[in-house]
Design a protein around this motif. Structure first.
Motif, PDB file in Angstrom:
ATOM      1  N   LEU A  46      52.958  20.525  76.315  1.00 36.06           N
ATOM      2  CA  LEU A  46      52.682  21.937  76.445  1.00 36.06           C
ATOM      3  C   LEU A  46      53.881  22.745  75.989  1.00 36.06           C
ATOM      4  O   LEU A  46      54.985  22.318  76.257  1.00 36.06           O
ATOM      5  CB  LEU A  46      52.396  22.259  77.918  1.00 36.06           C
ATOM      6  N   PRO A  47      53.714  23.877  75.377  1.00 34.11           N
ATOM      7  CA  PRO A  47      52.480  24.597  75.038  1.00 34.11           C
ATOM      8  C   PRO A  47      51.745  24.077  73.810  1.00 34.11           C
ATOM      9  O   PRO A  47      50.852  24.741  73.333  1.00 34.11           O
ATOM     10  CB  PRO A  47      52.993  26.012  74.791  1.00 34.11           C
ATOM     11  N   ARG A  83      48.697  27.336  76.944  1.00 27.99           N
ATOM     12  CA  ARG A  83      48.623  26.542  75.719  1.00 27.99           C
ATOM     13  C   ARG A  83      48.273  27.410  74.518  1.00 27.99           C
ATOM     14  O   ARG A  83      47.563  28.395  74.633  1.00 27.99           O
ATOM     15  CB  ARG A  83      47.549  25.483  75.920  1.00 27.99           C
ATOM     16  N   PHE A  84      48.797  27.027  73.356  1.00 30.57           N
ATOM     17  CA  PHE A  84      48.449  27.702  72.116  1.00 30.57           C
ATOM     18  C   PHE A  84      47.041  27.309  71.687  1.00 30.57           C
ATOM     19  O   PHE A  84      46.519  26.287  72.113  1.00 30.57           O
ATOM     20  CB  PHE A  84      49.410  27.290  71.004  1.00 30.57           C
TER      21      PHE A  84
END
Lengths: 326, 374
Positions: free
Chosen positions: A203-204, A295-296
């Protein structure tokens, strides 16, 4: 030695996440829950090892091994202490000191994607496949800024040998500022840090697993030790990436107060301790980030990689080149 | 001759067993790589014949079943049903009971929105906000346990009043919570609301225009996030809501459009603050007297006729439609569940988005499957 780091890291991750989330974390097995990773390992070993009927058996079995090996191999060339004199012989404190260590790391590091891609493909599961697709795209994209960040460091260091790179950073400026590359190459450091997060699927940028969307991503169909290998692979990759980061930018084993030219055992141990402390700090950052950031999205990740990191890294190389001209 | 490579869409079943469908919802996704072209919800996996059961039990017996509709806001569901029955009977409960009902319903709204906030964080990939939200919800659940003996299905509001009065400890604990709560909300803003990654993930996503929302019967925070002020507590006050001061937060379009996922998320956070205001007023102005009308020890005979009563539950407009043929048992019971109508708009706003966005949009609508499938 490297394998022993994984349980410690798992334990640390649990305790730190508990700390961040205002929970207790594991505290029942052994003093302060220290034996929890052992219990986990026992659990993994005794779980039934299921190979679902619809999988591609060869790749299915091969994938966890491929995910696990590269980070373990890559660690071999990283020096974790300065050379010491043992029984009259000069011993390098690295598993396999190699002259072109940097190239070796890049070559082996990019093998990691095969484990995940095969795992997702062989599982014959739509979610796993999506995870594997994302992962291949992501790891290939982020390999580039990572490598470009490398290049900038190599330009200042002028060598491909890790031991020499560290040796060069062990001086000090003005007597108290350590001559670490992070001060010379702050931009490369940042790029490397971000790319390292993506390379280790944390993460991210942990899109390949991404529980809320892809359930478990590439390891949805895995159980028992096969899953454990993926799991350990991820943590090993973290350790290796952190070590690499420390070696390239934070002076490796060097530390003000440790004489890099000394060959005594005591000084060698001190340098190992310095290296471990730095790696530990980076790992803490890894864990810290994981439990605080969202998260992206897939496209945002790609945009960041190709439109921000790669141009920045190229710019950094050009700038380094101009500044480094005699 | 060169072979032409064909590409085709892939159908993916998201659910019924999937971590982010908030229960047993099944979404059939038509995907082209990472892009979702179409999303079709299939409901009914949690159908328990709640309405039919309501037509076979007397009204007192049915109240516990309303707990199980929207299991995150059982107080509101109890309240709606009891108010519907009381309206049919033509009874008004004592003021103390009204205040207690408002107090509990608003505390429950905070608890429910906390879950919405926390699980939305989970959907976006942040785990910590969820644990923080549960930490605060725990305090509210302890209060509810103190007063009703249960932590999820309270069965606290009953016909003719409420089950039990609150005591001194409840009041002090509740006031302590209200005092600390604004600080916690500030923490939520720090970790999630104004996080740039979070904003990038949610701004402009799942844009829901007002006319579309109205056409699909979307209510509650989802509609208000689109900028349409509709709150049953305001325009059709029940249970003495007209005596309380509170505002109705609307979507502002912080970074994207008014009516995107970020707005839906943010309206809920603001509503928690408003609910906290109402709870404070309810505690301050708590009247004395009866909290339950003794005559409703036994199930009342319902007069012939029909009644529709709606309240604002945390997810929107919850309605109970009761038809009675003069027995103790209703002839027909229909429940208008807000989540059901809110979910129906999902296919419209999830066209040509990424798979990750489906989860984000679904999370922002904040559905409870117990209420949808009934």
């Amino acid at each position: 030695m490297l394998l022993n780091v994984v349980p410690v890291l798992v334990y640390a991750e649990r305790r730190v996440s508990a700390l961040i989330q205002d929970r207790l974390g594991p505290n029942r097995v052994g003093p302060a829950g220290l034996f929890q990773p052992l219990a986990d390992a026992v659990k993994f070993i005794f779980k039934e090892d299921i190979i679902p009927g619809h999988v591609d058996r060869v790749l299915y079995v091969l994938a966890p091994v491929l995910a696990f090996l590269p980070p373990a191999l890559a660690f071999a060339v990283i020096p974790f202490g300065h050379p010491v004199l043992l029984f009259g012989e000069k011993v390098d404190l690295a598993l396999a000191p190699a002259n072109g260590g940097v190239l070796f790391i890049l070559a082996v590091g990019s093998m990691g994607v095969y484990g995940i891609a095969f795992g997702g493909w062989a599982s014959n599961n739509k979610w796993s496949l999506l995870g594997a697709l994302r992962s291949s795209a992501q790891m290939i994209s982020y390999e580039i800024p990572l490598t470009l960040a490398f290049v900038a460091v190599l330009m200042t260091a002028g060598t491909l040998n890790f031991a020499e790179i560290v040796q060069r950073q062990s001086d000090t400026w003005l007597g108290f500022i350590p001559a670490w590359n992070i001060f010379q190459q702050p931009l490369a450091f940042l790029i490397f840090l971000v790319a390292a997060f993506a390379e280790t699927n944390r993460l991210p940028f942990d899109l390949p697993e991404c529980e809320p969307e892809l359930i478990g991503g590439y390891h949805t169909e895995y159980s028992s030790m096969k899953f454990a290998l993926f799991f350990m692979g991820e943590y090993l990759a973290m350790v290796t990436m952190s070590s690499l980061l420390v070696t390239l930018f934070l002076g490796g084993w060097s530390c003000p107060g440790i004489d890099p030219r000394s060959l005594t055992l005591l000084s060698g141990l001190a340098s190992v301790a310095a290296f471990s402390a730095k790696v530990g700090a980076i790992l803490f950052v890894y864990i810290w980030v994981r439990w605080t950031l969202p998260r992206f999205r897939y496209d945002q990740l790609m945009n960041l990689g190709w439109k921000v990191l790669v141009p920045l890294a190229l710019l950094n190389i050009v700038a380094t080149g101009f500044l480094g001209m005699p | 001759m060169p072979k032409v490579l064909e590409s085709e869409e892939m159908f993916v079943n998201m659910g019924p067993q999937h971590p982010s469908t908030h229960g047993v919802l099944r979404l059939l996704l038509k995907t082209d790589g990472e892009i979702v072209e179409q999303c079709e919800p299939h409901v009914g996996y949690l159908h328990r014949c709640a309405e039919k059961i309501g037509e076979n039990l007397n009204t007192i017996q049915f109240v516990p079943y309303t707990d199980r509709l929207d299991y995150l806001s059982s107080m509101s569901d109890n309240l709606g049903f009891c108010l519907a029955v009381e309206k049919l009977l033509g009874v008004e409960v004592p003021p103390k009971a009204q205040y207690l009902r408002v107090l509990m319903a608003e505390l429950n709204r905070i608890a429910s929105h906390l879950i919405a906030f926390g699980t939305y964080g989970l959907d976006i990939g942040a785990f910590t906000p969820f644990m923080w939200a549960l930490r605060e919800r725990e305090v509210i659940l302890n209060l509810f346990e103190r007063v009703s003996g249960a932590r999820l299905t309270y069965n606290y509001v009953r016909i003719g009043g409420v089950m039990r009065d609150i005591d001194k400890t409840f009041e002090t604990e509740c006031r302590k919570f209200l005092k600390e709560f604004p600080d916690k909300v500030r923490e939520y803003h720090d970790i999630l609301s104004y996080n740039q990654i979070f904003i990038n993930r949610t701004k402009g996503l799942g844009y829901l225009p007002i006319d579309l929302a109205l056409a699909y019967g979307v209510t509650g925070p989802n509609l208000r996030a689109s900028g349409y002020s509709l709150d049953v507590r305001k325009f059709e006050p029940y249970s003495g809501y007209d005596k309380f001061q509170f505002d109705v937060p609307l979507g502002q379009g912080h970074d994207g459009q008014v009516g995107d996922c970020w707005d839906r998320y943010y309206v809920r956070i603001q509503e928690m603050a408003e609910s906290a205001r109402i709870v404070t007023q309810a505690l301050d102005g708590m009247p004395t007297g009866e909290y339950w009308m003794e005559k409703f020890k036994r199930a009342p005979k319902l007069p012939k006729g029909e009644v529709y009563f709606r309240i604002e539950n945390p997810r929107g407009e919850l309605g109970y439609y009761l038809i009675s043929d003069g027995r103790e048992i209703p002839y027909r019971l229909k429940i208008r569940a807000p989540s059901f109508c809110n979910l129906s708009v999902l296919p419209e706003i999830t066209r040509n988005v990424y798979i990750a966005d489906v989860v984000a949009i679904l999370g922002s609508i904040d559905i409870v499957l117990g209420e949808i499938d009934r």
